[in-house]
Scaffold this active site. Sequence first.
Site, PDB file in Angstrom:
ATOM      1  CD  GLU A   1      75.148  47.796  69.348  1.00  0.00           C
ATOM      2  OE1 GLU A   1      74.268  48.206  68.569  1.00  0.00           O
ATOM      3  OE2 GLU A   1      75.766  46.731  69.199  1.00  0.00           O
ATOM      4  NE  ARG A  32      67.975  58.062  62.426  1.00  0.00           N
ATOM      5  CZ  ARG A  32      68.594  57.173  63.213  1.00  0.00           C
ATOM      6  NH1 ARG A  32      67.923  56.367  63.996  1.00  0.00           N
ATOM      7  NH2 ARG A  32      69.909  57.089  63.208  1.00  0.00           N
ATOM      8  CE  LYS A  70      75.903  53.915  66.939  1.00  0.00           C
ATOM      9  NZ  LYS A  70      75.758  53.391  68.308  1.00  0.00           N
TER      10      LYS A  70
END
Length: 569
Positions: A47, A273, A283
């Site tokens: 994204e 992850r 982020k």
Amino acid sequence: MNSSSVGDRPSSMSEATSKPLNFLEQIVTQDLESGKTQKVVTRFPPEPNGYLHIGHAKSICLNFGLAQRFGGECNLRFDDTNPAKEDLEYVESIMDDVRWLGFEWSGEVRYASSYFDQFYQWALLLIKEGKAYVCHLNADETREYRGWATKPGKDSPYRDRSVEENLAEFEKMRAGEYAEGDCVLRAKIDMASPNMNMRDPMLYRIRKQSHHQTGDKWCIYPTYDFAHGQEDAIEGVTHSICTLEFADHRPLYEWFIEQLPVPAEPTQYEFARLELNYTVTSKRKLKQLVDEGHVDAWNDPRMPTISGMRRRGYTPASLRNFCEMIGVTKSGSTIDVGQLEFCVRNDLNDNAPRAMCVLDPVKVTITNSKGTETMVQPVHPNKEKFGERQLPFTQELYIDRADFTEDTTLSRKKFKRLVLGEYVRLRGAYVIKADEAVKDDSGNLIEIKASLIDGTVGENPPEGIRPRGVIHWVSATDSIDCEVRLYDRLFSDEAPDSGDKNFLDALNSESLTIVQGCKAEVGLANASAEQSYQFEREGYFCLDSKYSTTEKPVFNRTIGLKDNWAKKV
Ligand code: ATP
Ligand code: MG
């Protein structure tokens, strides 16, 4: 490698690394062998709401790596379904970062937003089939109706509207007649499902925001869940790989693929992850560090962003090696950031040209100088093909202040440098003797008078002369001035954002030390930001792409020669 050669490999080992195949490689191998998959298609779907970080590097290496290994393709697709947080700056940085890591996507860059028309048609289809409805519950009511894991939800009062009414309401949403939050489009699945994601999930919400790709065409935007699997299907993605937190979304992913006339049937797989100690990889938090000025930009050399690590001097190969080393698994664990640093150090040790730079210079005057001589040194001690470098050996030199002492009681073992009245070898040049320490009025050392020992360039000194060690040096009159920036870990806490800690409290106040007045060998005047050097005895450095000027180069310390943290922690 093309897919037909895949059948030839031993099925449990990877040819490239002779490591056991990870679980995804095993799945792909089976799917190719069984004919379920003709050609592997993966995608990396960021994204564009921030810069990529080390966690994304793992996902990139995984997705592009699978495609490469099995003769397939990997798309770069921006999952741009939320215009509120997205920006073109991020789009561009992400493309840069993927290429810099050494990967190339298949065909053009893709955007989820370029499928918005299709998603809209599919939403209409679900409405017409009685599988979606417009719901006017507000956020609090929606939460209350949803129940929780152990308590079934209850049906929204809007759930049984007619198809005609839903079509009309959805059209009003699309036409901008409602404000943000007034209503959403939801799938009609099962409010009592044990999986919360199946309790009539949201498909579309209103966002009165310009989008970086579609401008003001839309004021309704699909959710991640309603978009992601359909994007995969449109692109013919075969193996849609995401992180573990999406495992609970998989039934929904499959529900949409089943309900809609999609052109292909991708399958979602989840892996753990990457979590690194001493590091935050959210982020949102990285953006906060930038916005609040704790770092100078997304690509501050202390940031765990790909662009930050690049500016710091980490190499693409070292990041790829790191991702290979940590592997891909289905259960999460925290990796020691020392492993990443190990990979960086390893790669630079093999490939970085050597150079000399004196960080805290003190002048050495050679009293028996024979005028300027040129010393020749290999660019890399083990790589002849890197060539040679020339070092002017002049009457006045600099060595590091810390490499000299007047304390003659220090043992040879403890202090392998220059001691007043004793000998040391200058790297690639003469053995010298320190004859006199010159002080200013306040007693500070300002100069060392020394004499060179003839015939010691590349040769052992005569009997009786025992240099304590080898130190680095540069010419005082034929060197360049530079600034050096020494970095340490950005966080001094191993788990800066665990539990209810505020990660800002864990910022390491000594993560940046700026050293002015350093002196570097002349060749470094031509340094480029993409090339790291080993400054002998100091560490690995590269030119800073932001603060360097021709008049004053600035060098970033990429990493020290040894792991200092192993001892500290
Ligand atoms: P963040 O939590 O940092 O905002 P994100 O998951 O929201 O990350 P995306 O842009 O959606 O960021 O991620 C793109 C891809 O990278 C996704 O497939 C995601 O699963 C993967 N990814 C993100 N963070 C990690 C990580 N720490 N380790 C491995 N893969 C990751
Ligand atoms: Mg995400």
